[in-house]
Design an enzyme around this catalytic site. Structure first.
Site, short mmCIF file in Angstrom:
data_model
loop_
_atom_site.label_atom_id
_atom_site.label_comp_id
_atom_site.label_asym_id
_atom_site.label_seq_id
_atom_site.Cartn_x
_atom_site.Cartn_y
_atom_site.Cartn_z
N HIS A 183 0.81 -1.22 0.00
CA HIS A 183 0.00 0.00 0.00
C HIS A 183 0.84 1.27 0.00
O HIS A 183 0.42 2.30 -0.51
CB HIS A 183 -1.01 -0.03 1.15
CG HIS A 183 -2.20 -0.85 0.80
ND1 HIS A 183 -2.37 -2.13 1.25
CD2 HIS A 183 -3.24 -0.59 -0.02
CE1 HIS A 183 -3.48 -2.62 0.74
NE2 HIS A 183 -4.03 -1.71 -0.03
N GLU A 425 -11.95 -9.19 -5.27
CA GLU A 425 -10.50 -9.31 -4.98
C GLU A 425 -10.18 -10.59 -4.22
O GLU A 425 -9.05 -10.82 -3.83
CB GLU A 425 -10.00 -8.08 -4.23
CG GLU A 425 -10.78 -7.69 -3.00
CD GLU A 425 -10.34 -6.36 -2.38
OE1 GLU A 425 -9.27 -5.84 -2.72
OE2 GLU A 425 -11.09 -5.84 -1.54
N ASP A 449 -5.06 -7.50 -4.66
CA ASP A 449 -5.37 -8.59 -3.73
C ASP A 449 -5.74 -9.86 -4.46
O ASP A 449 -5.37 -10.95 -4.05
CB ASP A 449 -6.51 -8.17 -2.79
CG ASP A 449 -5.97 -7.29 -1.67
OD1 ASP A 449 -4.93 -7.66 -1.09
OD2 ASP A 449 -6.56 -6.24 -1.40
N CYS A 496 -9.93 -1.56 -10.48
CA CYS A 496 -9.22 -0.46 -9.82
C CYS A 496 -7.90 -0.92 -9.22
O CYS A 496 -7.22 -0.17 -8.55
CB CYS A 496 -10.10 0.20 -8.77
SG CYS A 496 -10.65 -0.95 -7.49
C1 PEP Z 1 -6.81 -4.17 -4.95
O1 PEP Z 1 -6.71 -5.02 -4.08
O2 PEP Z 1 -6.50 -4.35 -6.13
C2 PEP Z 1 -7.28 -2.81 -4.58
C3 PEP Z 1 -7.54 -1.91 -5.49
O3 PEP Z 1 -7.40 -2.52 -3.27
P1 PEP Z 1 -6.16 -2.20 -2.32
O4 PEP Z 1 -4.93 -2.08 -3.16
O5 PEP Z 1 -6.47 -0.93 -1.61
O6 PEP Z 1 -6.12 -3.38 -1.42
MG MG Z 2 -7.60 -4.72 -2.14
#
Ligand code: PEP
Ligand code: MG
Length: 570
Positions: A183, A425, A449, A496
């Site tokens: 992250h 995810e 994820d 996303c």
């Molecule tokens: C993902 O898991 O691809 C996502 C967009 O969420 P995050 O990266 O915040 O876990």
């Molecule tokens: Mg995620």
């Protein structure tokens, strides 16, 4: 030095090394009288600062003032002060006495069943750290206000440190740890700050105050540059700026493929301030507002009003353009100590996101009410993260109903029929996507994820970056199954996760029929330009061929070859 580039861009600036090491106590200490004096001076100082903070906070948020009130009472509590004094009288140094007595107290509170009390352990930890820092005269690095352009370097810069830093002045980030989809890496990209993770031996090579350069695209770090090398690097930085300006000038143009099929190209944001970058780079919606970063940026939980104002600001700013706000996704590598219980063995597989919200319903309700209240200011959609079962989705929707009723009682307006979606995810959801599509209005695929869970490869672990890849045929199948199921049930399917902004994935995703691409604002111009060079028909054929391949290497190779042949022939 070489690491893994996670956020593109060249930079050259002074470095600030964040020292997140444990505090080391001096081996030599004074006599009990001297240590007593040191302790009480530190306590008076910390108490004074806490009172000042509390008085400032009481004008802003009740919750913040309440927490600081608890801190003040603890600093005046004989039950804490007297044992520290007697430990010093017994021959311990001031810092060691604070550590010893307060650790005992922390353990007691942590062991309590009642969440309110177990959370108090955090207050005691905070105070302990403040007291010890003051005794040892070690100031906490304040990166929320920096005097000049700075590259931040550290062993493992956490998402909360990132969320609290001065984004105007931080021009680059370097870390020894961390994988490509951690992250911190994502946040750096969202903030458009060049970054490299996984640089072995970084902290042994650099020190605060030194000038260094790096390339966030290739992962190279340049130290001890001579004058000619500095001039070369600065010339490259200027050229890159010109190239970015050229691409940004495309912002007003629509995202369409070469054969004229319009595409939705949206941005991911972590705070209201990021929305501006999305529009500037030509995004026409927000496909993911990671609302948890409002929680990471502060030690204090944001109350309903603060959240409502943040969502309202983004919605008003975006006007009629869609804004997908994702509800809290805390856990994994995004730690909010105030909300989480004891440390988990496997936080990415533990009480994360919707699972945490099911335990902390009051916190979830606060967010849902804030979202509903803000909904009247724009085109909002709500998305739930880490959904693994239909029960969770149904539960989350029920909580929305409860919050609607609470607002009805307060006679506060909201949009009744907000589109409700989920992040896909977790592999099991992709496999059963049709059932989920029947109970929500849209999907957004979270490839970060989805990839780590499908391949059992920690997205933040630099040792297995090569294994955690969305080019794996298994991940591609999951993506294809999700899109197909969504379309069969008549709902839209976006993406996303970081794969949506990966140029190499673009022809495949166009071929699979993805409905919306959401990515860091900085990736939008390049993806838009590439879209204009691709044709849907050819991409569909390519997707069919890729679905026949059996290894990640074959998929990448196919995409590389196909891509360059398509691009060069236009
Ligand atoms: C993902 O898991 O691809 C996502 C967009 O969420 P995050 O990266 O915040 O876990
Ligand atoms: Mg995620």
């Amino acid at each position: 030095m070489q690491g893994h580039g996670v956020s593109k861009g060249l930079c050259y600036a002074k470095v600030l090394v964040l020292d997140e090491e444990a505090l080391i106590f001096p081996s030599e200490i004074g006599c009990p009288e001297e240590e007593t004096e040191i302790f009480w001076a530190a306590r008076a100082d910390v108490l004074k600062k806490t009172i000042e903070l509390r008085d400032r906070a009481s004008n802003l948020a009740e919750a913040a003032a309440e927490i600081l009130d608890v801190h003040c009472s603890l600093l005046e509590d004989k039950g804490l002060l007297e044992p520290i004094q007697s430990t010093i009288d017994g021959g311990a140094g001031a810092a060691a006495a604070v550590e010893q007595v307060m650790n005992g107290l922390i353990r007691q509170f942590e062991g309590m069943e009642n969440t309110y009390f177990s959370q108090r352990a955090l207050d005691i930890k905070d105070i302990k750290e403040n007291l010890i820092r003051r005794i040892l005269k070690i100031e906490k690095e304040d990166i929320s206000c920096l005097p000049e352009p700075t590259i931040i370097a550290g062993k493992d810069i956490t998402p909360s440190t990132t969320a609290a830093m001065d984004t105007e002045k931080v021009v680059g980030m370097l870390m020894e740890m961390g994988g490509a989809s951690s992250h911190t890496a994502i946040l750096a990209k969202t903030l458009d700050i060049p970054a490299i993770v996984g640089i072995k031996g970084l902290l042994g090579e650099i020190q605060t105050g030194q000038y260094i350069g790096f390339d966030g695209a290739t992962g190279e770090v340049f130290t001890h540059l001579n004058e000619t090398e500095i001039a070369d690097l600065q010339a490259r930085i200027s050229r890159q700026q010109e190239e970015n300006d050229r691409r940004n000038a495309l912002a007003g143009k629509k995202a369409v493929t070469r054969d004229g099929v319009a595409q939705e190209l949206w941005g991911n944001i972590g705070s209201p301030a990021d929305a501006d970058k999305v529009l500037l780079r030509g995004g026409t919606g927000i496909g993911l507002f990671r609302s948890e970063f409002l929680y990471l940026a502060s030690d204090i939980l944001p109350d309903e009003e603060k959240q409502y104002l943040a969502y309202k600001q983004v919605l008003e700013f975006m006007g009629e353009k869609p804004v997908i706000v994702r509800t809290l996704d805390i856990g994994g590598d995004k730690e909010v100590a105030r909300l989480q219980g004891s440390k988990e063995e496997n936080p990415f597989l533990g009480v994360r996101a919707i699972r945490l919200c099911r335990r902390e319903t009051a916190v979830f309700h606060t967010q849902l009410r804030a979202l509903l209240r803000a909904s009247v200011y724009g085109n909002m959609k709500i998305m739930f993260p880490m959904i693994s079962s239909l029960e969770e989705l149904r539960w989350a929707k029920e909580q929305l109903d409860i919050c609607r009723k609470q607002l009805d009682e307060r006679q506060i307006p909201y949009i009744e029929k907000l589109p409700i979606g989920i992040m896909v995810e977790i592999p099991a959801v992709a496999v059963c996507a049709e059932q989920f599509a029947a109970e929500c209005d849209f999907f957004s695929i979270g490839t970060n994820d989805l990839t780590q869970y499908a391949l059992a490869a920690d997205r933040g672990n630099k040792e297995i970056t090569d294994l955690c890849t969305w080019f794996h045929p298994g991940v591609i199948r999951l993506i294809q199954m999700t899109i197909t199921a969504a379309h069969k049930k008549g709902i839209s399917c976006g993406m996303c996760g970081e794969a949506a902004g990966d140029p190499k994935m673009l022809p495949l995703l166009l071929g699979l029929g993805l409905d919306e691409y959401s990515m860091a604002a900085s990736a939008i111009p390049e993806i838009k330009e590439l879209m204009g060079k691709l044709e849907i028909g050819a991409c569909k054929k390519l997707a069919e061929q890729i679905l026949q391949l059996s290894t990640a290497a074959e998929v990448e190779q196919k995409l590389d070859g196909w891509f360059s042949s398509q691009i060069t022939c236009f």
